[in-house]
Design an enzyme around this catalytic site. Structure first.
Site, PDB file in Angstrom:
ATOM      1  N   SER A 226       0.845  -1.193   0.000  1.00  0.00           N
ATOM      2  CA  SER A 226       0.000   0.000   0.000  1.00  0.00           C
ATOM      3  C   SER A 226       0.886   1.250   0.000  1.00  0.00           C
ATOM      4  CB  SER A 226      -0.954  -0.044   1.196  1.00  0.00           C
ATOM      5  OG  SER A 226      -1.982   0.909   1.061  1.00  0.00           O
ATOM      6  N   ASP A 452      -8.597  -4.508  -6.193  1.00  0.00           N
ATOM      7  CA  ASP A 452      -8.150  -3.736  -5.027  1.00  0.00           C
ATOM      8  C   ASP A 452      -8.943  -2.436  -4.913  1.00  0.00           C
ATOM      9  OD1 ASP A 452      -6.645  -2.154  -3.143  1.00  0.00           O
ATOM     10  OD2 ASP A 452      -4.908  -3.417  -3.554  1.00  0.00           O
ATOM     11  N   HIS A 482      -7.390  -5.774  -0.734  1.00  0.00           N
ATOM     12  CA  HIS A 482      -6.268  -4.837  -0.770  1.00  0.00           C
ATOM     13  C   HIS A 482      -4.968  -5.620  -0.641  1.00  0.00           C
ATOM     14  CE1 HIS A 482      -4.211  -1.116  -0.518  1.00  0.00           C
ATOM     15  NE2 HIS A 482      -4.017  -1.096   0.782  1.00  0.00           N
TER      16      HIS A 482
END
Length: 513
Positions: A226, A452, A482
């Protein structure tokens, strides 16, 4: 109001359990040479409130222990021999043959604002294969957890902050949102004046290069998830020759400004909601929250509209408001594993009980069951506002609402109004978007997930292009949630492990299903 969808948290785990930790101190540097310092590794104590609380990390399989230490780094990297701060580190020593040990593998799990010291042991078993040849290492970045944390408001004030109406419908509500944002930001300046100018991603990248040296590694081997992909990209830009084997998973689009990022997330979370509704209504046992995908989404929209007028009981004495419910729904879309909690939470909310959706929202916001908040929200806002140059006004957001609503009827307003979080911030933003160009770097494996919600799939290709020719190698995972590696997909894990453990770079364009 922050954009909490940028925070990577372990969904319900953050509200119900994330185990945590922290540091043993050390100096050992000579003549101000911080690269020469020796870390004093000790068993990890229980994490403090800023890290999210909880118990000390459990022993590793096979009897190993998590060890913690504190590394000194310059407070201000423009004054490398000036005042220092302590950065909290955690590690698990390599489990395999010492003669085959590669070095340290440094993790950043995202946010910005997430504590790596608490997150790594929570997911440590997922990386057991990597531990055969690496010491697994993570850290609380500057401003986070025990690394000189940004502090803004008290727990009571934060309860109020997260209960506010973050999708104002009237002029009075808009004024109230802007004033509450200014109040929060003023508290950050008052309580964290010294650290606020020093938490840019470029500062954290320089910390990682110092960490590489202190850990005794010639190159930085890195696993970024991320926001950790943005941090990794900035590191590669600043120190291309120091990049070892690196993996970026759940990739941030480095070419976007904050508005484009928020709009992309609106589309991403809407796609995840669409997929959730399709999945629920396709089950042979039936979907308890709607007869068709559109019916599911219509009922959710009605629930949120009703909550805007009249909240329902949540985790008492707090009420489930429209904002809290939206936040909780988003949290459950981070992983397909948590869709069942969303279904259950919606069922209960339709019956007037908002506890599950509120617990999901609490996990996003870093609130423990005892009412204490980690500093993830404060750090998230501080790092974003230090990084991002644009400052958006209420009038500007109103002009953009139609575009955001077209991207997502459910999340559009919330993500649009999240753009005002840096209004009246004490520190100017550094740039419109990060520079991740890294000519001369070793290959970076860039893993994008087509489903995602938080870092939409298109960002992976943008990262590959921005890193430059011969650096980024894209791998696609056709899945949900995610990130890709923690989906436990054998194809993804095989490719990642093959690169990190053996140096085998997958063929560019590889697709895993």
């Amino acid at each position: 109001m922050p954009n909490p969808f940028r925070i990577r948290v372990a969904a319900l785990a953050a509200a119900l359990a994330l185990s945590s930790v922290l540091t043993g101190c050390s100096d050992g540097s000579k003549d101000g040479d911080l690269a020469a310092q020796k870390l004093d590794w000790k068993n990890c104590p229980a994490p403090d409130e800023a890290e999210g609380g909880g118990d000390a990390p459990s022993p590793l399989p096979g009897g190993g222990t998590w060890q913690c230490a504190t590394m000194k780094a310059p407070l201000d990297w423009s004054k490398p021999k000036g005042a220092t701060i302590g950065l909290a580190l955690i590690r698990a020593r390599a489990s395999g043959d010492p003669s085959k040990r590669i070095g340290s593998l440094v993790f950043n799990f995202g946010g910005p604002g997430g504590s790596g010291v608490t997150t790594l042991p929570a997911f440590g078993e997922d990386y057991a294969a990597l531990r055969t040849r690496y010491d697994l290492v993570s850290f609380d970045p500057r401003g986070v957890g025990r690394s000189d944390p940004v502090e803004c408001e008290s727990d009571t004030q934060l309860d109020d902050y997260f209960q506010q109406d973050a999708t104002p419908d009237t002029s009075a509500e808009r004024t109230q949102l802007i004033n509450r944002t200014k109040q929060f930001n003023a508290a950050c300046e008052k309580n964290s004046r010294t650290i606020l100018p020093q938490v840019r991603t470029t500062d954290a990248a320089r910390d990682m290069d110092l960490m590489r040296q202190v850990l005794g590694d010639r190159q930085l081997h890195y696993f970024g998830i991320s926001y950790g992909t943005e941090l990794g990209g900035v590191y590669a830009h600043l120190f291309p020759k120091n990049v070892g084997r690196a993996v970026f998973d759940a990739v941030v689009d480095p070419t976007q400004d904050p508005e484009q990022s928020s709009l992309g997330q609106a589309k991403g979370f809407q796609l995840a909601l669409d997929n959730f509704a399709e999945d629920c209504t396709s089950k042979k046992t039936g979907c308890p929250i709607g007869d068709t995908p559109q019916d599911v989404k219509d009922r959710i929209a009605k629930l949120l509209a009703d909550l805007d007028k009249k909240p329902i009981p949540g985790v008492l004495p707090r009420q489930l408001t429209q904002t809290v419910a939206t936040n909780g729904i988003a949290q459950s879309l981070y992983s397909k594993d948590f869709w069942e909690y969303l279904t259950e939470g919606l069922e209960e909310a339709y019956d007037g009980d908002g506890r599950i959706l509120m617990l999901l929202s609490d996990s996003m916001n870093g609130r423990s069951q005892n009412g204490e908040y980690s500093n993830i929200t404060a750090a998230n806002i501080a790092i974003n506002c230090a990084d991002e140059k644009p400052r958006y006004t209420s009038d500007y957001v109103q002009q953009k609402l139609p575009e955001f609503r077209a991207a997502s009827p459910l999340f559009g307003d919330y993500l649009a109004w999240g753009m005002v979080s840096c209004t009246n911030w004490a520190v100017p933003g550094a740039a419109d978007h990060p520079d991740v160009s890294a000519p001369g770097s070793a290959p970076v494996l860039v893993v994008g997930n087509t489903g995602d919600p938080a870092t939409p799939y298109e960002g992976a290709k943008k990262m590959v292009d921005a890193l430059g020719k011969g650096v980024g190698v894209e791998l696609t995972y056709k899945g949900q949630g995610h990130g890709a590696y923690d989906s436990k997909n054998k194809c993804v894990q095989g490719a990642v492990n093959g690169y990190l453990l053996e140096g085998t770079v997958p063929k560019a364009g590889t697709v895993c299903t």
